[in-house]
Design an enzyme around this catalytic site. Structure first.
Site, PDB file in Angstrom:
ATOM      1  N   ASN A  24       9.358   4.047   3.157  1.00 34.79           N
ATOM      2  CA  ASN A  24       9.280   3.655   4.565  1.00 34.79           C
ATOM      3  C   ASN A  24      10.561   2.930   4.924  1.00 34.79           C
ATOM      4  O   ASN A  24      11.244   2.386   4.063  1.00 34.79           O
ATOM      5  CB  ASN A  24       8.130   2.667   4.772  1.00 34.79           C
ATOM      6  N   ARG A  38       0.831  -1.210   0.000  1.00 32.67           N
ATOM      7  CA  ARG A  38       0.000   0.000   0.000  1.00 32.67           C
ATOM      8  C   ARG A  38       0.869   1.264   0.000  1.00 32.67           C
ATOM      9  O   ARG A  38       0.970   1.957  -0.991  1.00 32.67           O
ATOM     10  CB  ARG A  38      -0.946  -0.041   1.209  1.00 32.67           C
ATOM     11  N   CYS A  87       4.805   9.197  -0.157  1.00 32.97           N
ATOM     12  CA  CYS A  87       3.417   9.643  -0.112  1.00 32.97           C
ATOM     13  C   CYS A  87       3.242  10.613  -1.261  1.00 32.97           C
ATOM     14  O   CYS A  87       4.007  11.567  -1.392  1.00 32.97           O
ATOM     15  CB  CYS A  87       3.089  10.322   1.209  1.00 32.97           C
TER      16      CYS A  87
HETATM   17  P1  HMG Z   1     -12.759  14.699  -2.714  1.00 32.63           P
HETATM   18  O1  HMG Z   1     -12.525  15.044  -4.151  1.00 32.63           O
HETATM   19  O2  HMG Z   1     -12.843  15.819  -1.727  1.00 32.63           O
HETATM   20  O3  HMG Z   1     -14.029  13.748  -2.533  1.00 32.63           O
HETATM   21  O4  HMG Z   1     -11.636  13.690  -2.252  1.00 32.63           O
HETATM   22  P2  HMG Z   1     -15.560  13.942  -2.798  1.00 32.63           P
HETATM   23  O5  HMG Z   1     -16.277  13.276  -1.674  1.00 32.63           O
HETATM   24  O6  HMG Z   1     -15.882  15.376  -3.116  1.00 32.63           O
HETATM   25  O7  HMG Z   1     -15.785  13.069  -4.131  1.00 32.63           O
HETATM   26  C1  HMG Z   1     -15.186  13.426  -5.372  1.00 32.63           C
HETATM   27  C2  HMG Z   1     -15.174  12.207  -6.273  1.00 32.63           C
HETATM   28  O8  HMG Z   1     -14.362  11.178  -5.691  1.00 32.63           O
HETATM   29  C3  HMG Z   1     -16.554  11.586  -6.491  1.00 32.63           C
HETATM   30  O9  HMG Z   1     -16.554  11.009  -7.796  1.00 32.63           O
HETATM   31  C4  HMG Z   1     -16.583  10.472  -5.462  1.00 32.63           C
HETATM   32  O10 HMG Z   1     -17.475   9.436  -5.811  1.00 32.63           O
HETATM   33  C5  HMG Z   1     -15.155   9.992  -5.524  1.00 32.63           C
HETATM   34  P3  HMG Z   1     -17.132  11.789  -9.102  1.00 32.63           P
HETATM   35  O11 HMG Z   1     -18.542  12.083  -8.719  1.00 32.63           O
HETATM   36  O12 HMG Z   1     -16.279  13.029  -9.247  1.00 32.63           O
HETATM   37  O13 HMG Z   1     -16.934  10.804 -10.200  1.00 32.63           O
HETATM   38  N1  HMG Z   1     -14.733   9.331  -4.270  1.00 32.63           N
HETATM   39  C6  HMG Z   1     -14.200   8.107  -4.201  1.00 32.63           C
HETATM   40  N2  HMG Z   1     -13.907   7.202  -5.146  1.00 32.63           N
HETATM   41  C7  HMG Z   1     -13.365   6.019  -4.729  1.00 32.63           C
HETATM   42  N3  HMG Z   1     -13.122   5.739  -3.423  1.00 32.63           N
HETATM   43  C8  HMG Z   1     -13.399   6.621  -2.459  1.00 32.63           C
HETATM   44  C9  HMG Z   1     -13.963   7.872  -2.839  1.00 32.63           C
HETATM   45  N4  HMG Z   1     -14.362   8.945  -2.141  1.00 32.63           N
HETATM   46  C10 HMG Z   1     -14.829   9.835  -3.025  1.00 32.63           C
HETATM   47  N5  HMG Z   1     -13.149   6.337  -1.180  1.00 32.63           N
HETATM   48  C11 HMG Z   1     -10.846  11.863  -0.922  1.00 32.63           C
HETATM   49  C12 HMG Z   1     -11.588  13.197  -0.930  1.00 32.63           C
HETATM   50  C13 HMG Z   1     -10.574  11.533   0.533  1.00 32.63           C
HETATM   51  C14 HMG Z   1     -11.720  10.816  -1.567  1.00 32.63           C
HETATM   52  C15 HMG Z   1      -9.528  12.029  -1.726  1.00 32.63           C
HETATM   53  O14 HMG Z   1      -8.852  13.146  -1.249  1.00 32.63           O
HETATM   54  C16 HMG Z   1      -8.652  10.831  -1.631  1.00 32.63           C
HETATM   55  O15 HMG Z   1      -8.981   9.749  -2.140  1.00 32.63           O
HETATM   56  N6  HMG Z   1      -7.472  10.972  -0.981  1.00 32.63           N
HETATM   57  C17 HMG Z   1      -6.584   9.853  -0.748  1.00 32.63           C
HETATM   58  C18 HMG Z   1      -5.178  10.323  -0.600  1.00 32.63           C
HETATM   59  C19 HMG Z   1      -4.278   9.161  -0.292  1.00 32.63           C
HETATM   60  O16 HMG Z   1      -4.612   8.003  -0.509  1.00 32.63           O
HETATM   61  N7  HMG Z   1      -3.076   9.496   0.202  1.00 32.63           N
HETATM   62  C20 HMG Z   1      -2.088   8.513   0.531  1.00 32.63           C
HETATM   63  C21 HMG Z   1      -2.428   7.717   1.756  1.00 32.63           C
HETATM   64  S1  HMG Z   1      -2.051   8.578   3.276  1.00 32.63           S
HETATM   65  C22 HMG Z   1      -0.375   8.183   3.562  1.00 32.63           C
HETATM   66  O17 HMG Z   1       0.271   7.625   2.712  1.00 32.63           O
HETATM   67  C23 HMG Z   1       0.208   8.476   4.914  1.00 32.63           C
HETATM   68  C24 HMG Z   1       0.398   7.214   5.768  1.00 32.63           C
HETATM   69  O18 HMG Z   1       1.256   6.281   5.135  1.00 32.63           O
HETATM   70  C25 HMG Z   1       0.985   7.578   7.121  1.00 32.63           C
HETATM   71  C26 HMG Z   1       2.237   8.465   7.014  1.00 32.63           C
HETATM   72  O19 HMG Z   1       3.174   8.141   6.309  1.00 32.63           O
HETATM   73  O20 HMG Z   1       2.189   9.500   7.689  1.00 32.63           O
HETATM   74  C27 HMG Z   1      -0.959   6.523   6.031  1.00 32.63           C
HETATM   75 MG    MG Z   2       3.445   6.439   5.102  1.00 35.20          MG
END
Ligand code: HMG
Ligand code: MG
Length: 298
Positions: free
Chosen positions: A246, A14, A237
């Site tokens: 990582n 992931r 990220c």
């Molecule tokens: P948004 O654009 O604000 O969402 O994104 P929305 O609710 O306004 O929806 C917009 C569109 O996205 C819609 O589709 C929704 O259906 C769709 P449209 O009508 O435009 O066709 N949508 C989705 N589709 C699939 N799965 C979903 C989903 N939700 C909405 N779950 C959102 C908000 C949170 C969805 C977006 O910002 C997002 O997906 N962000 C993910 C970012 C991410 O994955 N980052 C990496 C992981 S975090 C990390 O790596 C840190 C960690 O490792 C710890 C560390 O290192 O510190 C964990």
């Molecule tokens: Mg991370």
């Protein structure tokens, strides 16, 4: 205080693969996870049910979950109810919600403020409780933020407590951009461990500045016994420019083996998996241990 047994929580499929510019095929992701399942790991974070427009690398989460041979736990990331519903349909037993201690990072990563993110996570936790699904909570930017610089430990503790209060069984403290040193980690854990018991904490270090093992050693001395790591040092990220992988699972494991700390994980098999995914990506692993212990062909 230092634990004699540690749980390694593998995030390579992931956190690792979300940050690769090359698109890894679904079949190769499944092959990686199946290899990791045979290493003795108990937790392998397999995918993210996030928007494929935001993170295209995780767009095949349902196919990955359907294709793997399950023998351990395969948590997945879910930022909201839509993601949770996808994860539930894919048969996830553990989901992870992911907040941040930095307002700017929260906006860049999940397009909302910290307070809004907690409001989005609450219904995920309610649904998970109803469905018997466990929820892990991440807090990102626990030491530094790519947009705001230093982050106050109190801000981290506030978000971590918010996530625990809504039902998370564990909080993973993420140094998302890998800027922390052992002194920063000690400052953070002095504050956190006064408010949260160490058996509810995990640490998640990126190794951008080569500090991750030293930071893990510091965390062990605070009684923390769950360590996130990534096979081959994969990772980063997409919303944290400059963040490298990582800490590598094999580097952590080599250190823990040498300290006689039990993990139940087989180092040779992890190294074999590190070389497998590195060959898929067409570059050597980023870890010292995988380079030093390259498996010879049969
Ligand atoms: P948004 O654009 O604000 O969402 O994104 P929305 O609710 O306004 O929806 C917009 C569109 O996205 C819609 O589709 C929704 O259906 C769709 P449209 O009508 O435009 O066709 N949508 C989705 N589709 C699939 N799965 C979903 C989903 N939700 C909405 N779950 C959102 C908000 C949170 C969805 C977006 O910002 C997002 O997906 N962000 C993910 C970012 C991410 O994955 N980052 C990496 C992981 S975090 C990390 O790596 C840190 C960690 O490792 C710890 C560390 O290192 O510190 C964990
Ligand atoms: Mg991370």
């Amino acid at each position: 205080m230092r634990p004699n047994r540690v749980t390694l929580y593998e995030v390579g499929p992931r956190d690792g693969l979300q940050a690769e510019t090359a698109m890894v095929s679904t079949a190769d992701k499944i092959a990686l996870i199946d290899r990791l399942s045979a290493t003795g790991l108990s937790y392998i974070e397999a995918a993210s049910f996030v928007s494929p427009k935001w993170v295209p690398q995780m767009g095949d989460a349902a196919e990955v979950m359907a294709g793997i041979q399950r023998s351990v736990q395969y948590p997945v990331l879910t930022p909201n109810l839509k993601g949770y519903e996808g994860a539930l349909a894919a048969g996830a037993d553990i989901v992870a919600i992911f907040g941040a201690a930095s307002e700017s990072f929260s906006q860049k990563n999940i397009n909302c403020s910290i307070a809004e993110s907690l409001n989005r996570f609450a219904p995920v936790c309610d649904a998970a409780r109803r469905d018997g699904v466990y929820v892990r909570g991440y807090v990102s930017c626990v030491i530094g933020c790519p947009y705001e610089g230093k982050i106050a430990p109190q801000a981290v503790a506030d978000v971590a407590e918010g996530l625990l209060d809504m039902g998370c069984y564990e909080i993973s403290l993420g140094d998302t951009i890998g800027v922390g040193t052992p002194a920063d980690v000690a400052k953070l854990l002095d504050v956190i461990s006064a408010r949260i018991s160490s058996d509810k904490l995990a640490v998640h270090f990126h190794d951008t500045y080569g500090q991750a093992l030293a930071n893990i050693l510091t965390s062990l001395d605070y009684g923390i016994a769950t360590i996130d790591s990534s096979v081959g040092g994969l990772g980063g990220c997409p919303y944290a420019p400059g963040a490298s992988g990582n800490v590598a699972t094999e580097d952590v494991l080599y250190m823990l083996n040498g300290m006689n700390i039990e993990t139940g994980v087989d180092l040779d098999k992890i190294i074999e998996a590190a070389w497998f995914i590195s060959d898929v990506l067409g570059r050597p692993p980023r870890s010292k241990v995988a380079l030093a212990m390259r498996p010879t062909s049969p």
